[in-house]
Scaffold this motif. Structure first.
Motif, PDB file in Angstrom:
ATOM      1  N   VAL A  79       0.496 -14.705  19.650  1.00  0.00           N
ATOM      2  CA  VAL A  79       0.991 -15.711  18.625  1.00  0.00           C
ATOM      3  C   VAL A  79       2.306 -14.590  18.007  1.00  0.00           C
ATOM      4  N   SER A  80       4.093 -14.864  17.748  1.00  0.00           N
ATOM      5  CA  SER A  80       4.729 -14.151  17.464  1.00  0.00           C
ATOM      6  C   SER A  80       4.310 -13.483  15.974  1.00  0.00           C
ATOM      7  N   PRO A  81       5.008 -12.442  14.997  1.00  0.00           N
ATOM      8  CA  PRO A  81       5.000 -11.433  14.915  1.00  0.00           C
ATOM      9  C   PRO A  81       4.934 -12.340  13.454  1.00  0.00           C
ATOM     10  N   GLU A  82       6.019 -12.809  13.395  1.00  0.00           N
ATOM     11  CA  GLU A  82       6.878 -13.808  12.106  1.00  0.00           C
ATOM     12  C   GLU A  82       5.934 -15.091  12.296  1.00  0.00           C
ATOM     13  N   GLU A  83       5.582 -15.660  13.018  1.00  0.00           N
ATOM     14  CA  GLU A  83       4.170 -16.922  12.701  1.00  0.00           C
ATOM     15  C   GLU A  83       2.979 -16.169  11.707  1.00  0.00           C
ATOM     16  N   GLU A  84       2.429 -14.589  12.309  1.00  0.00           N
ATOM     17  CA  GLU A  84       0.774 -13.927  11.871  1.00  0.00           C
ATOM     18  C   GLU A  84       0.711 -13.644  10.574  1.00  0.00           C
ATOM     19  N   MET A  85       2.162 -13.507  10.461  1.00  0.00           N
ATOM     20  CA  MET A  85       1.940 -12.346   8.539  1.00  0.00           C
ATOM     21  C   MET A  85       3.321 -13.729   8.291  1.00  0.00           C
ATOM     22  N   ASP A  86       2.667 -13.926   7.581  1.00  0.00           N
ATOM     23  CA  ASP A  86       3.710 -15.436   6.981  1.00  0.00           C
ATOM     24  C   ASP A  86       3.115 -15.037   5.006  1.00  0.00           C
ATOM     25  N   HIS A  94      -0.217 -13.341  -1.174  1.00  0.00           N
ATOM     26  CA  HIS A  94      -1.947 -14.615  -2.318  1.00  0.00           C
ATOM     27  C   HIS A  94      -2.985 -14.620  -1.879  1.00  0.00           C
ATOM     28  N   SER A  95      -3.261 -13.475  -0.915  1.00  0.00           N
ATOM     29  CA  SER A  95      -4.100 -13.793  -0.609  1.00  0.00           C
ATOM     30  C   SER A  95      -5.399 -12.287  -0.810  1.00  0.00           C
ATOM     31  N   ARG A 107      -8.151 -17.505   1.216  1.00  0.00           N
ATOM     32  CA  ARG A 107      -6.880 -18.311   0.511  1.00  0.00           C
ATOM     33  C   ARG A 107      -7.645 -19.732  -0.385  1.00  0.00           C
ATOM     34  N   PHE A 108      -7.420 -19.913  -1.603  1.00  0.00           N
ATOM     35  CA  PHE A 108      -7.913 -20.910  -2.717  1.00  0.00           C
ATOM     36  C   PHE A 108      -6.827 -21.773  -3.011  1.00  0.00           C
ATOM     37  N   VAL A 109      -7.549 -23.348  -1.911  1.00  0.00           N
ATOM     38  CA  VAL A 109      -6.771 -23.912  -1.832  1.00  0.00           C
ATOM     39  C   VAL A 109      -6.700 -25.805  -2.514  1.00  0.00           C
ATOM     40  N   ASP A 110      -6.437 -26.049  -3.743  1.00  0.00           N
ATOM     41  CA  ASP A 110      -7.495 -27.043  -3.725  1.00  0.00           C
ATOM     42  C   ASP A 110      -8.589 -27.094  -3.981  1.00  0.00           C
ATOM     43  N   THR A 111      -9.701 -27.569  -3.482  1.00  0.00           N
ATOM     44  CA  THR A 111     -10.772 -27.787  -3.920  1.00  0.00           C
ATOM     45  C   THR A 111     -12.450 -26.738  -2.994  1.00  0.00           C
ATOM     46  N   TYR A 112     -11.575 -26.005  -2.142  1.00  0.00           N
ATOM     47  CA  TYR A 112     -11.966 -24.754  -1.113  1.00  0.00           C
ATOM     48  C   TYR A 112     -11.113 -23.750  -0.716  1.00  0.00           C
ATOM     49  N   GLY A 113     -12.458 -23.087  -0.076  1.00  0.00           N
ATOM     50  CA  GLY A 113     -11.821 -21.850   0.209  1.00  0.00           C
ATOM     51  C   GLY A 113     -11.102 -21.723   1.445  1.00  0.00           C
ATOM     52  N   LYS A 114     -10.246 -21.438   1.993  1.00  0.00           N
ATOM     53  CA  LYS A 114      -9.457 -21.620   2.879  1.00  0.00           C
ATOM     54  C   LYS A 114     -10.366 -20.116   4.295  1.00  0.00           C
ATOM     55  N   LEU A 115     -10.958 -20.118   4.942  1.00  0.00           N
ATOM     56  CA  LEU A 115     -11.057 -18.690   5.902  1.00  0.00           C
ATOM     57  C   LEU A 115     -10.109 -19.074   6.951  1.00  0.00           C
ATOM     58  N   GLU A 116      -9.062 -18.005   7.167  1.00  0.00           N
ATOM     59  CA  GLU A 116      -7.870 -18.069   7.749  1.00  0.00           C
ATOM     60  C   GLU A 116      -8.281 -16.288   8.186  1.00  0.00           C
ATOM     61  N   ARG A 117      -6.940 -16.459   9.763  1.00  0.00           N
ATOM     62  CA  ARG A 117      -7.502 -15.176  10.732  1.00  0.00           C
ATOM     63  C   ARG A 117      -8.575 -13.861  10.783  1.00  0.00           C
ATOM     64  N   ILE A 118      -9.535 -14.534  11.070  1.00  0.00           N
ATOM     65  CA  ILE A 118     -10.762 -14.046  10.712  1.00  0.00           C
ATOM     66  C   ILE A 118     -11.071 -13.802  12.596  1.00  0.00           C
ATOM     67  N   CYS A 119     -10.300 -12.616  12.482  1.00  0.00           N
ATOM     68  CA  CYS A 119     -10.814 -11.820  14.485  1.00  0.00           C
ATOM     69  C   CYS A 119     -10.764 -10.016  14.172  1.00  0.00           C
ATOM     70  N   ILE A 120     -12.268 -10.542  15.289  1.00  0.00           N
ATOM     71  CA  ILE A 120     -12.768  -8.705  16.048  1.00  0.00           C
ATOM     72  C   ILE A 120     -11.967  -8.225  16.750  1.00  0.00           C
ATOM     73  N   LEU A 121     -12.218  -7.041  17.508  1.00  0.00           N
ATOM     74  CA  LEU A 121     -11.273  -6.757  18.325  1.00  0.00           C
ATOM     75  C   LEU A 121     -11.919  -6.964  19.361  1.00  0.00           C
ATOM     76  N   LYS A 122     -11.513  -6.818  20.674  1.00  0.00           N
ATOM     77  CA  LYS A 122     -11.861  -7.457  21.480  1.00  0.00           C
ATOM     78  C   LYS A 122     -13.104  -6.827  22.325  1.00  0.00           C
ATOM     79  N   GLU A 123     -13.286  -5.320  21.765  1.00  0.00           N
ATOM     80  CA  GLU A 123     -14.166  -4.192  22.149  1.00  0.00           C
ATOM     81  C   GLU A 123     -15.653  -4.469  22.000  1.00  0.00           C
ATOM     82  N   HIS A 124     -15.271  -4.994  20.621  1.00  0.00           N
ATOM     83  CA  HIS A 124     -16.530  -5.357  19.329  1.00  0.00           C
ATOM     84  C   HIS A 124     -17.127  -6.124  19.242  1.00  0.00           C
TER      85      HIS A 124
END
Length: 140
Positions: free
Chosen positions: A29-36, A41-42, A60-77
């Motif tokens: 993923v391009s660094p520009e897309e990853e870091m937005d 505000h998150s 993030r909180f959007v409208d009436t829900y919490g939005k889970l984003e950018r969830i990641c675990i290092l490959k070896e873990h």
């Protein structure tokens, strides 16, 4: 794994570093897309094994829900239930903030993982950063 809500610049940089390794280095993923513009505000989370940062996410909180984003675990873990722990921590924060719904755009490869955690697919497949995704929701 110990999960911490980010409270310092050092913890934020550790979370960003994990995201860069997983999304930019590993998934191309391009660094520009990853870091937005939403990063500023998150609520960010970082997961540690000992003192080593090995997982990250943002909420993030959007409208009436919490939005889970950018969830990641290092490959070896991966494969040690750390992803589940991160999601559960984020869901607790959503409830603590007074919301009752969670939403995420999950990579197709992780759709079954999210289904096991109670998420339901509510969209057709779409591309995000060159990777197939679906939108999923859960009542908390």
């Amino acid at each position: 794994m110990k999960i911490k809500k980010v409270e310092s610049q050092q913890e934020l940089e550790q979370a960003y570093n994990v995201r860069m390794v997983v999304f930019v280095d590993e998934q191309q993923v391009s660094p520009e897309e990853e870091m937005d513009e939403h990063d500023a505000h998150s609520i960010h989370f970082v997961g540690y094994e000992g003192t080593e940062p090995i997982a990250a996410s943002r909420l993030r909180f959007v409208d009436t829900y919490g939005k889970l984003e950018r969830i990641c675990i290092l490959k070896e873990h991966r494969g040690k239930s750390f992803g589940r722990q991160m999601i559960e921590t984020m869901e607790k924060e959503i409830v603590a903030q007074g919301y009752k719904k969670a939403k995420l755009n999950g990579q197709i490869q992780a759709e079954n993982f999210y289904k096991k955690l109670g998420y339901q697919t509510v969209s057709d497949e779409f591309m995000d950063a060159g990777i197939p995704h679906v939108t999923m929701v859960k009542e908390l």
